[in-house]
Scaffold this motif. Structure first.
Motif, PDB file in Angstrom:
ATOM      1  N   LEU A   1       2.683  -8.658   3.088  1.00 34.77           N
ATOM      2  CA  LEU A   1       3.561  -7.517   2.883  1.00 34.77           C
ATOM      3  C   LEU A   1       4.917  -7.759   3.534  1.00 34.77           C
ATOM      4  O   LEU A   1       5.964  -7.526   2.918  1.00 34.77           O
ATOM      5  N   MET A   2       4.914  -8.249   4.764  1.00 30.11           N
ATOM      6  CA  MET A   2       6.177  -8.571   5.436  1.00 30.11           C
ATOM      7  C   MET A   2       6.899  -9.707   4.711  1.00 30.11           C
ATOM      8  O   MET A   2       8.118  -9.688   4.580  1.00 30.11           O
ATOM      9  N   GLY A   3       6.137 -10.678   4.242  1.00 33.78           N
ATOM     10  CA  GLY A   3       6.746 -11.761   3.469  1.00 33.78           C
ATOM     11  C   GLY A   3       7.373 -11.254   2.187  1.00 33.78           C
ATOM     12  O   GLY A   3       8.445 -11.708   1.784  1.00 33.78           O
ATOM     13  N   ASN A   4       6.718 -10.314   1.533  1.00 35.21           N
ATOM     14  CA  ASN A   4       7.256  -9.707   0.308  1.00 35.21           C
ATOM     15  C   ASN A   4       8.548  -8.955   0.576  1.00 35.21           C
ATOM     16  O   ASN A   4       9.465  -8.982  -0.240  1.00 35.21           O
ATOM     17  N   LEU A   5       8.597  -8.275   1.706  1.00 38.62           N
ATOM     18  CA  LEU A   5       9.764  -7.452   2.021  1.00 38.62           C
ATOM     19  C   LEU A   5      10.968  -8.267   2.469  1.00 38.62           C
ATOM     20  O   LEU A   5      12.112  -7.907   2.160  1.00 38.62           O
ATOM     21  N   PHE A   6      10.732  -9.355   3.193  1.00 40.61           N
ATOM     22  CA  PHE A   6      11.836 -10.066   3.836  1.00 40.61           C
ATOM     23  C   PHE A   6      12.097 -11.466   3.298  1.00 40.61           C
ATOM     24  O   PHE A   6      12.989 -12.147   3.800  1.00 40.61           O
ATOM     25  N   SER A   7      11.370 -11.914   2.296  1.00 39.69           N
ATOM     26  CA  SER A   7      11.536 -13.277   1.799  1.00 39.69           C
ATOM     27  C   SER A   7      11.434 -13.307   0.275  1.00 39.69           C
ATOM     28  O   SER A   7      10.714 -12.520  -0.326  1.00 39.69           O
ATOM     29  N   LYS A   8      12.144 -14.238  -0.308  1.00 37.38           N
ATOM     30  CA  LYS A   8      12.073 -14.422  -1.761  1.00 37.38           C
ATOM     31  C   LYS A   8      10.921 -15.357  -2.157  1.00 37.38           C
ATOM     32  O   LYS A   8      10.541 -15.411  -3.312  1.00 37.38           O
ATOM     33  N   GLU A   9      10.379 -16.117  -1.202  1.00 34.55           N
ATOM     34  CA  GLU A   9       9.310 -17.068  -1.506  1.00 34.55           C
ATOM     35  C   GLU A   9       7.964 -16.392  -1.741  1.00 34.55           C
ATOM     36  O   GLU A   9       7.123 -16.916  -2.447  1.00 34.55           O
ATOM     37  N   VAL A  10       7.746 -15.259  -1.106  1.00 37.98           N
ATOM     38  CA  VAL A  10       6.486 -14.529  -1.278  1.00 37.98           C
ATOM     39  C   VAL A  10       6.688 -13.503  -2.380  1.00 37.98           C
ATOM     40  O   VAL A  10       7.602 -12.690  -2.324  1.00 37.98           O
ATOM     41  N   ASN A  11       5.836 -13.572  -3.399  1.00 38.55           N
ATOM     42  CA  ASN A  11       5.995 -12.685  -4.546  1.00 38.55           C
ATOM     43  C   ASN A  11       4.632 -12.134  -4.954  1.00 38.55           C
ATOM     44  O   ASN A  11       4.066 -12.530  -5.964  1.00 38.55           O
ATOM     45  N   TRP A  12       4.097 -11.221  -4.141  1.00 42.54           N
ATOM     46  CA  TRP A  12       2.809 -10.604  -4.435  1.00 42.54           C
ATOM     47  C   TRP A  12       3.036  -9.326  -5.215  1.00 42.54           C
ATOM     48  O   TRP A  12       3.898  -8.523  -4.877  1.00 42.54           O
ATOM     49  N   SER A  13       2.236  -9.119  -6.254  1.00 39.28           N
ATOM     50  CA  SER A  13       2.286  -7.869  -7.006  1.00 39.28           C
ATOM     51  C   SER A  13       1.277  -6.888  -6.419  1.00 39.28           C
ATOM     52  O   SER A  13       0.500  -7.222  -5.521  1.00 39.28           O
ATOM     53  N   VAL A  14       1.277  -5.682  -6.941  1.00 34.31           N
ATOM     54  CA  VAL A  14       0.328  -4.671  -6.487  1.00 34.31           C
ATOM     55  C   VAL A  14      -1.100  -5.140  -6.742  1.00 34.31           C
ATOM     56  O   VAL A  14      -1.998  -4.947  -5.901  1.00 34.31           O
ATOM     57  N   SER A  15      -1.323  -5.784  -7.883  1.00 38.25           N
ATOM     58  CA  SER A  15      -2.685  -6.266  -8.180  1.00 38.25           C
ATOM     59  C   SER A  15      -3.121  -7.349  -7.194  1.00 38.25           C
ATOM     60  O   SER A  15      -4.308  -7.423  -6.851  1.00 38.25           O
ATOM     61  N   ASP A  16      -2.193  -8.177  -6.733  1.00 29.54           N
ATOM     62  CA  ASP A  16      -2.543  -9.176  -5.718  1.00 29.54           C
ATOM     63  C   ASP A  16      -3.018  -8.504  -4.433  1.00 29.54           C
ATOM     64  O   ASP A  16      -4.006  -8.927  -3.827  1.00 29.54           O
ATOM     65  N   PHE A  17      -2.317  -7.449  -4.021  1.00 27.37           N
ATOM     66  CA  PHE A  17      -2.725  -6.726  -2.822  1.00 27.37           C
ATOM     67  C   PHE A  17      -4.062  -6.028  -3.023  1.00 27.37           C
ATOM     68  O   PHE A  17      -4.892  -5.991  -2.106  1.00 27.37           O
ATOM     69  N   LEU A  18      -4.293  -5.485  -4.201  1.00 29.98           N
ATOM     70  CA  LEU A  18      -5.571  -4.815  -4.479  1.00 29.98           C
ATOM     71  C   LEU A  18      -6.733  -5.806  -4.445  1.00 29.98           C
ATOM     72  O   LEU A  18      -7.793  -5.517  -3.873  1.00 29.98           O
ATOM     73  N   ILE A  19      -6.546  -6.957  -5.053  1.00 32.76           N
ATOM     74  CA  ILE A  19      -7.598  -7.968  -5.074  1.00 32.76           C
ATOM     75  C   ILE A  19      -7.867  -8.485  -3.666  1.00 32.76           C
ATOM     76  O   ILE A  19      -9.021  -8.581  -3.231  1.00 32.76           O
ATOM     77  N   ALA A  20      -6.805  -8.804  -2.932  1.00 35.81           N
ATOM     78  CA  ALA A  20      -6.974  -9.295  -1.564  1.00 35.81           C
ATOM     79  C   ALA A  20      -7.619  -8.228  -0.679  1.00 35.81           C
ATOM     80  O   ALA A  20      -8.514  -8.531   0.118  1.00 35.81           O
ATOM     81  N   GLY A  21      -7.181  -6.986  -0.809  1.00 30.99           N
ATOM     82  CA  GLY A  21      -7.757  -5.903  -0.025  1.00 30.99           C
ATOM     83  C   GLY A  21      -9.230  -5.691  -0.342  1.00 30.99           C
ATOM     84  O   GLY A  21     -10.049  -5.494   0.560  1.00 30.99           O
ATOM     85  N   THR A  22      -9.566  -5.756  -1.619  1.00 36.03           N
ATOM     86  CA  THR A  22     -10.966  -5.610  -2.023  1.00 36.03           C
ATOM     87  C   THR A  22     -11.819  -6.720  -1.431  1.00 36.03           C
ATOM     88  O   THR A  22     -12.900  -6.466  -0.883  1.00 36.03           O
ATOM     89  N   LEU A  23     -11.337  -7.953  -1.538  1.00 33.42           N
ATOM     90  CA  LEU A  23     -12.077  -9.079  -0.966  1.00 33.42           C
ATOM     91  C   LEU A  23     -12.248  -8.925   0.541  1.00 33.42           C
ATOM     92  O   LEU A  23     -13.353  -9.076   1.072  1.00 33.42           O
ATOM     93  N   LEU A  24     -11.164  -8.621   1.239  1.00 33.43           N
ATOM     94  CA  LEU A  24     -11.215  -8.553   2.698  1.00 33.43           C
ATOM     95  C   LEU A  24     -12.069  -7.386   3.193  1.00 33.43           C
ATOM     96  O   LEU A  24     -12.830  -7.534   4.153  1.00 33.43           O
ATOM     97  N   PHE A  25     -11.951  -6.232   2.549  1.00 29.19           N
ATOM     98  CA  PHE A  25     -12.758  -5.094   2.983  1.00 29.19           C
ATOM     99  C   PHE A  25     -14.233  -5.262   2.612  1.00 29.19           C
ATOM    100  O   PHE A  25     -15.109  -4.789   3.327  1.00 29.19           O
ATOM    101  N   THR A  26     -14.523  -5.958   1.521  1.00 23.51           N
ATOM    102  CA  THR A  26     -15.912  -6.266   1.179  1.00 23.51           C
ATOM    103  C   THR A  26     -16.517  -7.192   2.226  1.00 23.51           C
ATOM    104  O   THR A  26     -17.660  -6.986   2.663  1.00 23.51           O
ATOM    105  N   ILE A  27     -15.756  -8.190   2.636  1.00 29.04           N
ATOM    106  CA  ILE A  27     -16.225  -9.101   3.675  1.00 29.04           C
ATOM    107  C   ILE A  27     -16.430  -8.347   4.990  1.00 29.04           C
ATOM    108  O   ILE A  27     -17.423  -8.555   5.692  1.00 29.04           O
ATOM    109  N   ALA A  28     -15.501  -7.459   5.329  1.00 32.57           N
ATOM    110  CA  ALA A  28     -15.642  -6.657   6.553  1.00 32.57           C
ATOM    111  C   ALA A  28     -16.897  -5.797   6.486  1.00 32.57           C
ATOM    112  O   ALA A  28     -17.642  -5.692   7.470  1.00 32.57           O
TER     113      ALA A  28
END
Length: 96
Positions: free
Chosen positions: A23-50
């Protein structure tokens, strides 16, 4: 002494902390380009693992079994994450 409730809170707070990095990379850098779906998929994976780690922590009593299951869960997460990122297995949902 850390209570069981504090451990559970830490387990579920870790995915949020990990997701703030891109998220910080998305806000402050042009190299990181995550979409909302990327965050949803990553969040789903991480919270499932948790959730799975918390479940194993509360249900499995023998320490050695618990550690082996944790390793298996984390290796599974790593393989799924790598597949989504670069497609090492060439599946249809791979990132490359």
């Amino acid at each position: 002494m850390i209570t069981k409730k504090q451990k559970t809170l830490a387990i579920y707070a870790l995915p949020l902390a990990v997701l703030t990095i891109p998220l910080m990379g998305n806000l402050f850098s042009k190299e990181v380009n995550w979409s909302v779906s990327d965050f949803l998929i990553a969040g789903t994976l991480l919270f499932t693992i948790a959730f799975m780690i918390n479940l194993v922590r509360s249900k499995i009593k023998k320490q050695s079994h618990r550690i082996l299951i944790y390793i298996f869960i984390l290796l599974t997460l790593a393989l799924i994450w790598i597949e989504l990122a670069v497609g090492i297995f060439g599946s249809p949902f791979a990132g490359s």
